[in-house]
Design a protein around this motif. Structure first.
Motif, short mmCIF file in Angstrom:
data_model
loop_
_atom_site.label_atom_id
_atom_site.label_comp_id
_atom_site.label_asym_id
_atom_site.label_seq_id
_atom_site.Cartn_x
_atom_site.Cartn_y
_atom_site.Cartn_z
N LEU A 67 0.83 -1.21 0.00
CA LEU A 67 0.00 0.00 0.00
C LEU A 67 0.87 1.26 0.00
O LEU A 67 0.62 2.20 -0.76
N LEU A 68 1.90 1.27 0.85
CA LEU A 68 2.81 2.43 0.88
C LEU A 68 3.52 2.58 -0.46
O LEU A 68 3.66 3.70 -0.99
N PHE A 69 3.95 1.44 -1.04
CA PHE A 69 4.61 1.45 -2.35
C PHE A 69 3.68 2.04 -3.42
O PHE A 69 4.10 2.89 -4.21
N ILE A 70 2.43 1.61 -3.42
CA ILE A 70 1.47 2.08 -4.42
C ILE A 70 1.23 3.59 -4.26
O ILE A 70 1.29 4.35 -5.24
N ILE A 71 0.97 4.02 -3.03
CA ILE A 71 0.66 5.44 -2.81
C ILE A 71 1.84 6.32 -3.22
O ILE A 71 1.68 7.29 -3.97
N SER A 72 3.05 5.94 -2.77
CA SER A 72 4.23 6.77 -3.05
C SER A 72 4.58 6.78 -4.54
O SER A 72 4.84 7.84 -5.12
N THR A 73 4.57 5.60 -5.17
CA THR A 73 4.97 5.56 -6.59
C THR A 73 3.92 6.19 -7.50
O THR A 73 4.28 6.89 -8.44
N PHE A 74 2.64 5.97 -7.21
CA PHE A 74 1.62 6.54 -8.10
C PHE A 74 1.57 8.06 -7.97
O PHE A 74 1.31 8.76 -8.94
N TYR A 75 1.84 8.58 -6.77
CA TYR A 75 1.88 10.03 -6.63
C TYR A 75 3.11 10.61 -7.34
O TYR A 75 3.02 11.60 -8.07
N HIS A 76 4.25 9.94 -7.16
CA HIS A 76 5.49 10.33 -7.83
C HIS A 76 5.30 10.34 -9.36
O HIS A 76 5.71 11.26 -10.06
N MET A 77 4.64 9.29 -9.82
CA MET A 77 4.37 9.11 -11.25
C MET A 77 3.46 10.20 -11.80
O MET A 77 3.67 10.73 -12.90
N LYS A 78 2.47 10.57 -11.00
CA LYS A 78 1.51 11.61 -11.42
C LYS A 78 2.23 12.95 -11.56
O LYS A 78 2.04 13.67 -12.55
N ILE A 79 3.06 13.30 -10.58
CA ILE A 79 3.78 14.58 -10.65
C ILE A 79 4.77 14.57 -11.81
O ILE A 79 4.93 15.54 -12.52
N GLY A 80 5.44 13.42 -11.99
CA GLY A 80 6.45 13.30 -13.05
C GLY A 80 5.83 13.47 -14.43
O GLY A 80 6.38 14.19 -15.28
N MET A 81 4.70 12.82 -14.67
CA MET A 81 4.05 12.94 -15.98
C MET A 81 3.53 14.36 -16.19
O MET A 81 3.55 14.88 -17.31
N GLN A 82 3.10 15.01 -15.10
CA GLN A 82 2.66 16.40 -15.20
C GLN A 82 3.79 17.29 -15.72
O GLN A 82 3.57 18.15 -16.58
N VAL A 83 5.00 17.06 -15.21
CA VAL A 83 6.16 17.84 -15.65
C VAL A 83 6.43 17.60 -17.14
O VAL A 83 6.70 18.54 -17.90
N ILE A 84 6.32 16.32 -17.55
CA ILE A 84 6.56 16.00 -18.97
C ILE A 84 5.54 16.72 -19.85
O ILE A 84 5.89 17.32 -20.87
N ILE A 85 4.26 16.67 -19.44
CA ILE A 85 3.21 17.33 -20.23
C ILE A 85 3.47 18.84 -20.30
O ILE A 85 3.41 19.45 -21.36
N GLU A 86 3.80 19.42 -19.14
CA GLU A 86 4.01 20.87 -19.11
C GLU A 86 5.24 21.29 -19.93
O GLU A 86 5.29 22.39 -20.48
N ASP A 87 6.22 20.37 -20.04
CA ASP A 87 7.42 20.68 -20.81
C ASP A 87 7.17 20.64 -22.32
O ASP A 87 7.77 21.41 -23.07
N TYR A 88 6.34 19.69 -22.77
CA TYR A 88 6.26 19.43 -24.20
C TYR A 88 4.96 19.88 -24.87
O TYR A 88 4.93 20.03 -26.09
N VAL A 89 3.87 20.01 -24.10
CA VAL A 89 2.59 20.36 -24.73
C VAL A 89 2.31 21.83 -24.43
O VAL A 89 2.04 22.21 -23.30
N HIS A 90 2.39 22.65 -25.48
CA HIS A 90 2.25 24.09 -25.26
C HIS A 90 0.88 24.62 -25.68
O HIS A 90 0.52 25.74 -25.33
N GLU A 91 0.13 23.81 -26.44
CA GLU A 91 -1.20 24.25 -26.86
C GLU A 91 -2.12 24.10 -25.65
O GLU A 91 -2.23 23.02 -25.07
N GLU A 92 -2.78 25.22 -25.27
CA GLU A 92 -3.45 25.27 -23.97
C GLU A 92 -4.50 24.18 -23.77
O GLU A 92 -4.51 23.50 -22.75
N ARG A 93 -5.39 24.01 -24.77
CA ARG A 93 -6.48 23.05 -24.56
C ARG A 93 -5.95 21.63 -24.43
O ARG A 93 -6.36 20.87 -23.56
#
Lengths: 136, 131
Positions: free
Chosen positions: B74-100
């Motif tokens: 449970l701790l592994f799932i919570i920590s990794t899925f949250y880490h993963m969510k923030i990480g993918m957010q950074v990738i999206i914000e870095d590469y996708v510039h079209e607002e919608r």
């Protein structure tokens, strides 16, 4: 800050295209690619756990998929991506303390990350393959 | 957000005085915090997975549902899925510039992380409580 475009078109700073590929640069890119792969791979973790929670039939379906040739290739890649991203993360945590930025240290850390991830992945799979036969 | 063409103000003067958004380092710190937690949790989860390789369903269900293994997972799932969510957010914000497209992907990212994470958590809890 994408919206803060002024009226003037200012030049961009030099980017990827003008640099000669370097190990540290490639490792940075691979860190991001392995992270994104693990994101997709999290579905495998969810599938495995849900299959175990659903019952013997669902678990047998997962096991046959996981032990197929494609399943093994995907899981081997998942193992390597996980270990590579973890070792890369350790490297970033070392950098966060302000250490490891020297030219020699950078190179050493990058090589240790790459070689370490491959060696550890192979060791884990040898152990896993040995257990595959033994336990029930 | 682009200014009217008649504006004589520079981009700097328009934002000067607004200060930071007051939350700029939050994700940075959480990314590191979950990264630190992920190291022992991932090693533990890998050992659990290896110990379950080749076992039949009954044994896997019993071990995954046992208290120490379930808590670690449970701790592994919570920590990794949250880490993963923030990480993918950074990738999206870095590469996708079209607002919608950017906001659509950010929403999908959050939905995916929560759906996959909670499905995994549900599975562990189901095995633990035996329902």
């Amino acid at each position: 800050m994408a919206e803060a475009k002024g009226p003037a078109e200012r030049p961009l700073s030099p980017h990827l295209t003008i640099y000669r590929p370097m190990l540290t640069m490639m490792m940075s890119i691979v860190h991001r690619i392995t992270g994104a792969s693990l994101y997709v791979g999290s579905l495998l973790l969810a599938w495995w756990l849900l299959a175990a929670a659903s019952g013997p039939n669902a678990y047998a379906t997962f096991q046959s998929a996981a032990s197929s040739f494609i399943g093994r290739v995907v899981l081997f890649g998942y193992t390597w991506a996980l270990i590579h991203h973890m070792l890369g993360g350790l490297r970033h945590l070392i950098w966060d303390t302000g250490h490891g930025f020297g030219a020699a240290e950078r190179e050493w850390l990058a090589r240790a990350n790459l070689v370490g991830s491959i060696v550890l992945t192979i060791i884990l799979w040898i152990v896993g393959g040995y257990l595959m036969g033994g336990l029930r | 957000m682009s200014p009217p063409p008649s504006s004589m103000r520079t981009p700097l003067s328009r934002v000067r005085g607004y200060g930071s958004a007051k939350s700029g380092t939050e994700h940075f710190i959480q990314q590191r915090l979950t990264a630190i937690a992920n190291i022992p949790l991932t090693i533990a989860a890998m050992l659990i997975v290896i110990s379950l390789i080749g076992r039949n369903h009954a044994a896997v269900a019993q071990i995954l549902g046992s208290t120490p293994v379930a808590i670690i997972m449970l701790l592994f799932i919570i920590s990794t899925f949250y880490h993963m969510k923030i990480g993918m957010q950074v990738i999206i914000e870095d590469y996708v510039h079209e607002e919608r497209a950017k906001y659509a992907l950010l929403v999908l990212n959050t939905f995916f992380a929560i759906a996959a994470g909670f499905s995994s958590i549900y599975a562990i809890l189901k095995l633990s409580f035996g329902v």
